[in-house]
Design a protein around this motif. Structure first.
Motif, short mmCIF file in Angstrom:
data_model
loop_
_atom_site.label_atom_id
_atom_site.label_comp_id
_atom_site.label_asym_id
_atom_site.label_seq_id
_atom_site.Cartn_x
_atom_site.Cartn_y
_atom_site.Cartn_z
N GLY A 50 47.42 41.80 37.23
CA GLY A 50 46.67 41.20 38.79
C GLY A 50 45.72 40.74 39.68
N THR A 51 46.57 39.14 38.48
CA THR A 51 45.28 38.03 38.58
C THR A 51 46.05 37.05 39.83
OG1 THR A 51 46.27 36.83 36.98
CG2 THR A 51 44.18 38.21 36.96
N GLY A 126 33.86 36.95 35.78
CA GLY A 126 34.05 37.09 34.10
C GLY A 126 32.28 38.43 33.72
N GLU A 127 31.82 38.63 34.49
CA GLU A 127 30.33 39.10 34.88
C GLU A 127 30.81 40.81 34.68
OE1 GLU A 127 26.90 40.87 33.57
OE2 GLU A 127 27.87 38.98 32.63
N LYS A 128 31.87 40.59 36.34
CA LYS A 128 32.18 41.94 36.74
C LYS A 128 32.85 42.52 35.76
CE LYS A 128 32.09 40.89 41.69
NZ LYS A 128 32.84 40.66 43.11
N LEU A 129 33.99 41.65 35.09
CA LEU A 129 34.84 41.92 34.48
C LEU A 129 34.44 42.96 32.43
CD1 LEU A 129 37.59 39.87 34.70
CD2 LEU A 129 37.65 41.89 35.17
N LEU A 338 44.73 48.88 35.96
CA LEU A 338 44.27 48.19 35.52
C LEU A 338 44.46 46.94 36.25
CD1 LEU A 338 45.47 47.45 32.08
CD2 LEU A 338 43.34 48.00 32.60
N GLU A 339 45.05 46.53 36.68
CA GLU A 339 45.07 45.59 38.70
C GLU A 339 44.46 45.51 39.38
OE1 GLU A 339 49.11 45.87 39.53
OE2 GLU A 339 50.09 44.40 38.18
N LYS A 340 44.35 46.71 39.89
CA LYS A 340 42.96 46.70 40.07
C LYS A 340 41.79 46.42 40.02
CE LYS A 340 45.35 51.58 43.04
NZ LYS A 340 44.91 52.68 42.86
N ILE A 341 41.45 46.74 38.84
CA ILE A 341 39.90 46.20 38.15
C ILE A 341 39.78 44.53 38.04
CG2 ILE A 341 39.40 46.31 36.17
CD1 ILE A 341 39.80 48.60 35.43
N TYR A 342 41.29 44.42 38.11
CA TYR A 342 41.54 42.30 37.64
C TYR A 342 40.79 42.06 39.11
CZ TYR A 342 41.50 42.16 32.82
OH TYR A 342 40.99 41.68 31.38
N ALA A 343 42.15 42.39 39.85
CA ALA A 343 41.73 42.42 41.53
C ALA A 343 40.39 42.09 42.57
CB ALA A 343 43.36 43.26 42.12
#
Length: 366
Positions: A50-51, A126-129, A338-343
């Motif tokens: 998702g990046t 990175g903090e969000k992830l 997973l894509e949504k989280i990274y996006a």
């Protein structure tokens, strides 16, 4: 199981370089992008799901085509709506761009000299992830479990395929089949040496079974002949194997497509010098004026004594394939989460600005 034609926009040249197979994930990116591919510079994209790796590859291809380069796109075999790689040729250059993350991870062997890394992780927070680390771990684990389940089903398909091949083998008229292969390639002028370029046409993925019509597109563009044939209890693959052997004898260059599940079986060949295209079809009659080969007569007459058992085996195989596709579809659900989280953690404006600046610097025309 029905296969879906993955339509090519504007005659785009597209292939697969990997597969979900009877032996797990088949990764042939080294054949397509490695030292023997003629690629002098290889750009490796790194980043999570998702990046925007696929979007980056699509943008590179668009700019390259606008600048007059020949562009070949490599689709993701699990999700053909996404790109895994692009090869660009022209103006004395041959460059490659690929998604260098799992499952086709690629690390540079000659960093700077041949490979360059493009890190899309530079544009995420990175903090969000890290705050969602446990959720990411659980989704990744669940996705991998679905893939493992799918590969068990595909392995069982492969075992049935071997059993069917063994049952059919005593009844194949091999000499007649080899003669047919020689006739089909009779008009091909002897070449300087056999050269096989992997260019795969089919996939088994999250949306089921799909196939590309790229060989037909290439053949039609040069007025070549297109020949179709049905699988006919695997006999078509015996013929394509014979065609490969004759091609070696004549020193021909060809594109070769292997079956996504049964990785030894060839389901398509394309000869660039003449435009000849030979395809193992999906049971649908070809449109005129293309040829259709019926292969039934290349079995001995007593083949009917084992036909019932083979048909039953193939039905079992179809059921296993359906189960594999269901597992892959479930894996897709976890992957898209997973894509949504990274996006949500990405600064896409900064990433897209970098992407555009990169392409404008590399290619003359916007």
């Amino acid at each position: 199981m029905k296969r879906t034609l993955l339509y090519s926009p504007s005659g785009e040249i597209r292939f697969f370089a990997s597969a979900n197979s009877q032996n797990g994930f088949r990764n042939d990116f080294p054949l397509c992008f490695g030292d023997n591919s003629g690629i002098s510079v290889l750009y490796i994209l790194k980043g999570g799901p998702g990046t925007g790796k696929s979007h980056f590859l699509r943008t590179v291809g668009r700019y390259a085509q606008a600048d007059g380069y020949e562009t070949v796109y490599y689709l993701c075999s699990s999700d053909p709506s996404s790109l895994d790689g692009v090869i660009i040729t022209g103006q004395g250059k041959r460059m490659g761009f690929l998604d260098g993350t799992t499952p086709h991870a690629w690390e540079p062997e000659l960093p700077g000299a041949r490979e360059e890394i493009i890190n899309l992780g530079a544009f995420w927070d990175g903090e969000k992830l890290r705050k969602r680390q446990q959720e990411i771990r659980q989704l990744d684990h669940a996705k991998n479990a679905c893939y493992e389940e799918a590969y068990h089903y595909l392995h069982a398909c492969g075992d049935i395929g071997v059993a069917v091949e063994n049952q059919c083998a005593p009844f194949i008229r091999n000499e007649r089949l080899l003669s047919l292969a020689k006739r089909l390639l009779k008009e091909e002028k002897p070449g300087k040496g056999y050269q096989e370029t992997p260019a795969y046409l089919a996939c088994v993925g999250m949306a089921g079974c799909g196939y590309l019509d790229t060989y037909e597109i290439l053949s039609k563009a040069v007025g070549g002949e297109i020949i179709y044939m049905d699988e006919c209890y695997g006999l078509a693959y015996e013929l394509t194997s014979s065609l490969r052997a004759v091609s070696k004898q004549k020193g021909l260059s060809c594109l070769v497509s292997y079956h996504p599940i049964y990785t030894r079986r060839i389901n398509g060949l394309y000869y660039p010098d003449s435009g000849l295209c030979i395809i193992v079809g999906n049971g649908e009659p070809p449109a005129r004026p293309h040829r259709y080969l019926s292969l039934n007569r290349y079995f001995e007459t007593d083949f009917r004594t084992v036909r019932f058992k083979i048909r039953h085996s193939l039905k079992l195989s179809e059921g296993l394939l359906e189960c594999a596709c269901q597992s892959l579809a479930k894996a897709g659900e976890y992957h898209f989460e997973l894509e949504k989280i990274y996006a949500e953690a990405m600064d896409f404006k900064a990433k897209n600005d970098y992407e555009t600046a990169f392409c404008k610097q590399m290619f003359m025309k916007a």
